[in-house]
Design a protein around this motif. Structure first.
Motif, PDB file in Angstrom:
ATOM      1  N   LYS A   1       2.693 -12.223   3.061  1.00 44.51           N
ATOM      2  CA  LYS A   1       1.862 -11.909   4.558  1.00 44.51           C
ATOM      3  C   LYS A   1       1.598 -13.386   5.234  1.00 44.51           C
TER       4      LYS A   1
ATOM      5  N   ASN B   1       5.010   4.921   9.432  1.00 48.17           N
ATOM      6  CA  ASN B   1       3.534   5.093   9.358  1.00 48.17           C
ATOM      7  C   ASN B   1       2.925   5.279  10.443  1.00 48.17           C
TER       8      ASN B   1
ATOM      9  N   HIS C   1       3.408   5.356  -8.720  1.00 50.11           N
ATOM     10  CA  HIS C   1       2.096   5.366  -9.590  1.00 50.11           C
ATOM     11  C   HIS C   1       1.721   6.797 -10.197  1.00 50.11           C
TER      12      HIS C   1
ATOM     13  N   ASP D   1      -2.712  -5.343  -5.879  1.00 47.15           N
ATOM     14  CA  ASP D   1      -1.935  -4.964  -4.835  1.00 47.15           C
ATOM     15  C   ASP D   1      -0.354  -5.380  -4.761  1.00 47.15           C
TER      16      ASP D   1
ATOM     17  N   GLY E   1      -3.138  -0.993   1.946  1.00 46.42           N
ATOM     18  CA  GLY E   1      -2.300  -0.168   2.936  1.00 46.42           C
ATOM     19  C   GLY E   1      -1.988   1.195   2.364  1.00 46.42           C
TER      20      GLY E   1
ATOM     21  N   GLU F   1       7.424  -7.028   4.549  1.00 47.14           N
ATOM     22  CA  GLU F   1       6.302  -6.247   4.808  1.00 47.14           C
ATOM     23  C   GLU F   1       6.884  -4.577   5.013  1.00 47.14           C
ATOM     24  N   ALA F   2       6.599  -3.660   4.177  1.00 50.41           N
ATOM     25  CA  ALA F   2       7.192  -2.248   4.303  1.00 50.41           C
ATOM     26  C   ALA F   2       7.076  -1.899   5.524  1.00 50.41           C
ATOM     27  N   SER F   3       5.783  -1.797   6.079  1.00 51.82           N
ATOM     28  CA  SER F   3       5.387  -1.410   7.565  1.00 51.82           C
ATOM     29  C   SER F   3       4.271  -2.135   8.138  1.00 51.82           C
ATOM     30  N   GLY F   4       3.365  -1.895   7.467  1.00 46.13           N
ATOM     31  CA  GLY F   4       1.942  -2.337   8.050  1.00 46.13           C
ATOM     32  C   GLY F   4       1.353  -1.567   8.629  1.00 46.13           C
TER      33      GLY F   4
ATOM     34  N   ASP G   1       3.907   6.468  -3.538  1.00 42.55           N
ATOM     35  CA  ASP G   1       4.699   5.527  -4.515  1.00 42.55           C
ATOM     36  C   ASP G   1       4.719   5.838  -5.878  1.00 42.55           C
TER      37      ASP G   1
ATOM     38  N   LEU H   1      -3.535   4.562   3.940  1.00 41.46           N
ATOM     39  CA  LEU H   1      -2.527   5.399   4.820  1.00 41.46           C
ATOM     40  C   LEU H   1      -2.902   6.951   4.071  1.00 41.46           C
TER      41      LEU H   1
ATOM     42  N   VAL I   1       8.925   3.615   4.832  1.00 45.30           N
ATOM     43  CA  VAL I   1       7.695   3.787   5.748  1.00 45.30           C
ATOM     44  C   VAL I   1       7.885   3.027   7.116  1.00 45.30           C
TER      45      VAL I   1
ATOM     46  N   HIS J   1       6.724   2.424  -1.082  1.00 43.24           N
ATOM     47  CA  HIS J   1       5.854   1.644  -0.177  1.00 43.24           C
ATOM     48  C   HIS J   1       6.019  -0.207  -0.298  1.00 43.24           C
ATOM     49  N   THR J   2       7.056  -0.350  -1.060  1.00 42.16           N
ATOM     50  CA  THR J   2       7.384  -1.704  -1.253  1.00 42.16           C
ATOM     51  C   THR J   2       8.663  -2.175  -1.816  1.00 42.16           C
TER      52      THR J   2
HETATM   53  C1  OAK Z   1       0.450  -1.309  -3.130  1.00 40.59           C
HETATM   54  C2  OAK Z   1       0.877  -1.112  -4.419  1.00 40.59           C
HETATM   55  C3  OAK Z   1       2.048  -0.909  -5.000  1.00 40.59           C
HETATM   56  C4  OAK Z   1       2.892  -0.564  -3.899  1.00 40.59           C
HETATM   57  C5  OAK Z   1       2.767  -0.583  -2.622  1.00 40.59           C
HETATM   58  C6  OAK Z   1       1.518  -1.025  -2.318  1.00 40.59           C
HETATM   59  C7  OAK Z   1       1.106  -1.095  -0.989  1.00 40.59           C
HETATM   60  O1  OAK Z   1      -0.020  -1.056  -0.441  1.00 40.59           O
HETATM   61  N1  OAK Z   1       2.221  -1.179   0.050  1.00 40.59           N
HETATM   62  C8  OAK Z   1       1.929  -1.206   1.387  1.00 40.59           C
HETATM   63  O2  OAK Z   1       1.739   0.191   1.861  1.00 40.59           O
HETATM   64  C9  OAK Z   1       1.567   0.522   3.333  1.00 40.59           C
HETATM   65  C10 OAK Z   1       1.681   1.687   3.646  1.00 40.59           C
HETATM   66  O3  OAK Z   1       2.606   2.199   3.727  1.00 40.59           O
HETATM   67  C11 OAK Z   1       2.562  -0.474   4.070  1.00 40.59           C
HETATM   68  O4  OAK Z   1       2.059  -0.397   5.454  1.00 40.59           O
HETATM   69  C12 OAK Z   1       2.442  -1.955   3.703  1.00 40.59           C
HETATM   70  O5  OAK Z   1       3.497  -2.563   4.396  1.00 40.59           O
HETATM   71  C13 OAK Z   1       2.530  -1.951   2.149  1.00 40.59           C
HETATM   72  O6  OAK Z   1       2.694  -3.284   1.737  1.00 40.59           O
END
Ligand code: OAK
Length: 795
Positions: free
Chosen positions: A542, A452, A314, A264, A112, A639-642, A312, A116, A423, A350-351
């Motif tokens: 999920k 998102n 990173h 992930d 995700g 799930e932050a957004s999907g 995020d 994004l 998000v 994002h999480t």
């Molecule tokens: C991956 C690694 C570390 C932290 C977050 C992620 C990640 O992919 N999170 C996802 O981000 C998407 C975009 O914002 C969201 O739609 C998902 O819900 C989220 O799990």
């Protein structure tokens, strides 16, 4: 266009000594990639000149991941020359779709967050906003997944082999990154200076990927850094006969950009990962600062002209790196450097999954990046002191950046950025009220939400040309330019011929997917059946397992209770992180169910399970337009957004979901009658977990759960893991599948009933398509532009 086709011919002649008649598909592919890239580079030149002239503010989007997807079709589409190229090739005996197939998916991301980032690059470019993406040129992207006897196996993804033709190497902009060593304070005639000693230099080589916009002059760039040793191999060791040692440092240096970490939403403290993070953030920051200084001859106005967005945590080392550059290289005082820094950064979370919140142990971190560690530590000291000074009744246990010898990167980002956003509405509320509540108290207004969005030009325009063409003719508006106008479709809700046409298009896409399934799995699926789709990373939260449990329930009912359900095809596609044992077990379970059903003629008339291997952007583009049901069944609050939920809705699938992430906003957009909602709310989940969730109680107290799980055990044949997974559900079930099972079942039954009322289903589907406008990445990025970045289009 004429010049484009001429360029193809010329390239083939010059590069391969071939006329188009004699060219191979591979040569045509290479020609198209290179010519498209060069055409974009030329457009880029004009765009960047306008940008420089206007001296306007720019965004730099830092992300460890960009899941770009195939580029060739996207670029031809955006340039508006796809159909001409198609015709030109077909006149010469080539099929453009087959040429597209040659391009590998640049899999520079996991899921995700990475996708994004790419959707946003595309959307911002289409809207002519100046943005540059920064990431790593991973030699190996996300692994290739092969399913063997139901188990996932990983193979390297050597995407550069054919993917390299889209990249432009910018040898003039290499930078040096320093690791290890020591820093010493030294008094010079200019005052106190920091001196680096005994460090290990690594070179970052820049490669640019052109990002095109739809019908626009704008071309932005995604800059990818590749690591290489400074100075090649060690000649002295080589002369002494130490051949392998002589190349060791070169290999170590190159390992930094070797591969994408396939985890992930999970963080394990790895040395190489820290190096990757610092490598790309330092390279990017050095370049940004250098360019800015060249343009303005000062860095005093950096925050006025530059926003650095952190995708995020990173890329969070950008923050101390900017402080380092300002102080150590441009002689700013701490206070002045800090003032600039905190106005420059914006951060997206994002999480909230605890295991994904990045933390680094001080012992691991400090030797690799001694100077950066000192700066983080000083940021923390000053932050803690400030908290005490303002007398806020604050919880430093929760907020301190360094705590129990761990560096908490989210805390660093919050303290050092002027904006923090979640998000989706629900996710942003949880950040404020729960995960980062103390920060929210001391920084009122810093926390915001941007729900998102998705690049609809790819996910509808390109993935579903049949639906796009039909809607274009029907609505007579350019909804590809502006997705909000798709709401005009609502006028046709009672028009049966429109409903029928939409159904026919869905059927075409189902037939296409069925062909792909046949070719790739050997399974024949019924295109009149309900295509029920769950495609996303494999993660326990999920709840692919909940979906699997429902299929097991149906199997039992068909076999022993003479149930004759409306036929359904359950389609899964998902990669599991290579070290995630339970996720791999869930894949095995799904594959075992698929096999058992396929062997049972009584059952396979009604239900089928397909697991499509190697989930990736280009496969999603095939599955999404064919879906009837979109499974968005995460445990509420997790799930932050999907974003898959949005892509499926846009293509007319109906959501079966929990009140989680952006599902809540989909629910609000379409209304309760056009979605299937089930399960505990996020508050109920929190309450239940506080009271102590015991899945066994659900097993004992519900006959349907008990019967389903008991039946599941009978399927175990020694080679499968039904028993193991049944035990797991009854004894642990960390994401409460059993608590939600009955209400899930109820909605599944409702789906089956509703689907058979073809007009009703068609109307619901239409309402979903018509209300998907707000989920365009154009809307999402416009919010970033206005609320967070404050930038303008390049005119
Ligand atoms: C991956 C690694 C570390 C932290 C977050 C992620 C990640 O992919 N999170 C996802 O981000 C998407 C975009 O914002 C969201 O739609 C998902 O819900 C989220 O799990």
């Amino acid at each position: 266009m004429d010049s484009f086709t001429k360029a193809i011919k010329r390239y083939l002649e010059k590069r391969f000594g071939n006329s188009i008649e004699d060219a191979s598909e591979r040569q045509i592919y290479q020609a198209l990639m290179v010519i498209t890239r060069d055409k974009l580079a030329e457009k880029r030149y004009h765009y960047i000149n306008k940008l420089k002239e206007s001296e306007q503010k720019r965004v730099y989007y830092m992300s460890m991941e960009f899941l770009v997807g195939k580029t060739l079709r996207n670029n031809l589409y955006n340039l508006g020359i796809e159909s001409e190229v198609k015709n030109f090739l077909s006149e010469n005996g080539f099929v453009l779709d087959k040429i597209y197939d040659i391009e590998p998916d640049p899999g520079l991301g996991n899921g995700g967050l990475g996708r994004l980032a790419s959707c946003y690059m595309d959307a911002l470019t289409s809207q002519e906003y100046p943005i540059t993406g920064f990431s790593i040129l991973y030699e190996f992207g996300i692994f290739k997944q092969v399913i063997s006897n139901g188990w996932q196996q990983e193979f390297p993804d050597n995407w550069l082999d054919l993917g390299k033709y889209g990249l432009i190497y910018r040898s003039d902009e290499e930078v040096e990154i320093k690791f290890y060593g020591e820093t010493k304070e030294q008094w010079t005639s200019d005052g106190l200076r920091i001196k680096y000693e005994d460090y290990t230099p690594i070179i970052a080589e820049p490669y640019d990927l052109m990002i095109s916009g739809y019908e626009t002059d704008a071309v932005n760039v995604l800059r990818l850094w590749k690591s290489k040793a400074s100075g090649g191999f060690n000649m002295r060791l080589f002369e002494q006969g130490e051949y392998s040692k002589s190349v060791e440092s070169k290999a170590i240096a190159e390992s930094i950009s070797k591969l994408l970490y396939p985890a992930d939403d999970n963080n394990k403290g790895k040395e190489l990962r820290i190096k990757q993070q610092y490598f790309f953030t330092s390279a990017s920051l050095q370049q940004i600062v250098k360019m800015h200084y060249k343009a303005y001859n000062t860095l005093d106005n950096l925050a006025e002209k530059v926003v650095i967005h952190i995708n995020d945590t990173h890329p969070s080392l950008c923050i101390p790196e900017l402080m380092r550059i300002l102080m150590d290289e441009y002689e700013y005082s701490w206070d002045k450097a800090w003032e600039i820094t905190i106005k420059t950064f914006a951060y997206t979370n994002h999480t909230i999954m605890a295991e994904a919140l990045e933390k680094w142990s001080v012992d691991l971190f400090r030797p690799i990046l001694p100077r950066i560690y000192t700066i983080i530590s000083e940021i923390n000291n000053r932050f803690c002191k400030w908290c005490k000074d303002i007398g806020a009744s604050v919880d430093l246990e929760e907020m301190s950046i360094i705590h129990n010898d761990m560096i908490r990167m989210a805390n660093l980002c919050i303290v050092s950025s002027y904006s923090v956003n979640g998000v989706s509405k629900l996710h942003s509320d949880i950040l404020k009220k729960d995960t980062f509540k103390s920060f929210n108290r001391i920084y009122p207004g810093k926390f915001t939400n941007v729900t998102n969005g998705i690049a609809h030009r790819r996910w509808l325009g390109q993935a579903n040309p049949e639906l796009t063409k039909y809607l274009n003719e029907l609505l007579e508006v350019d909804f590809i330019k502006d997705l909000s106008s798709i709401e005009n479709l609502l006028e046709y809700k009672s028009d049966e011929s429109v409903i029928n046409n939409l159904e026919n298009i869905k059927k075409i896409k189902k037939v296409q997917l069925a062909e792909y399934i046949k070719k790739n799995t050997g399974l024949t699926v019924d295109t009149n059946s309900i295509f029920d789709v769950q495609i996303k990373r494999l993660h326990e939260y999920k709840r692919q397992l909940l979906n699997a449990l429902h299929i097991i329930y149906l199997y039992k009912e068909i076999k022993y209770n003479a149930l004759k359900p409306y036929p359904r095809t359950f389609i899964f596609s998902a990669k599991a992180s290579s070290g995630y044992v339970m996720a791999k077990n869930i894949i095995k379970l799904i594959c075992s169910i698929s096999e058992i059903i396929e062997m049972d003629p009584e059952v396979r008339k009604y239900i089928k399970v397909v697991f499509l291997e190697d989930y990736r952007v280009s496969l999603a583009e095939k599955i999404i337009p064919a879906a009837d049901v979109s499974e968005q069944i995460s445990q509420a609050g997790k799930e932050a957004s999907g974003t898959g939920n949005m892509k499926l809705m846009l293509n007319g699938a109906l959501t079966l979901g929990t009140m989680d992430g952006a599902n809540v906003e989909i629910y609000n957009a379409v209304g309760k009658d056009n979605i299937f909602i089930f399960g505990l709310s996020s508050e109920e989940v929190s309450d239940l977990s506080e009271r102590g969730y015991r899945s066994e109680e659900f097993y004992q107290n519900s006959s349907v759960i008990k019967e389903t799980i008991d039946f599941m055990r009978t399927l175990d044949n020694g080679d499968s893991n039904f028993n193991y997974m049944a035990d797991y559900l009854v004894s642990r079930d960390p994401y409460m599948c059993l608590a939600d099972f009955e209400s899930y079942l109820e909605q599944q039954k409702l789906i089956e009933k509703t689907y058979q009322d073809r007009i009703k289903w068609g109307q619901m589907s239409l309402v979903n398509i018509a209300n998907s406008g707000i989920f365009s990445a154009d809307r999402a990025t416009s919010e970033y532009v206005k609320e967070i970045w404050n930038i303008k289009k390049v005119k």
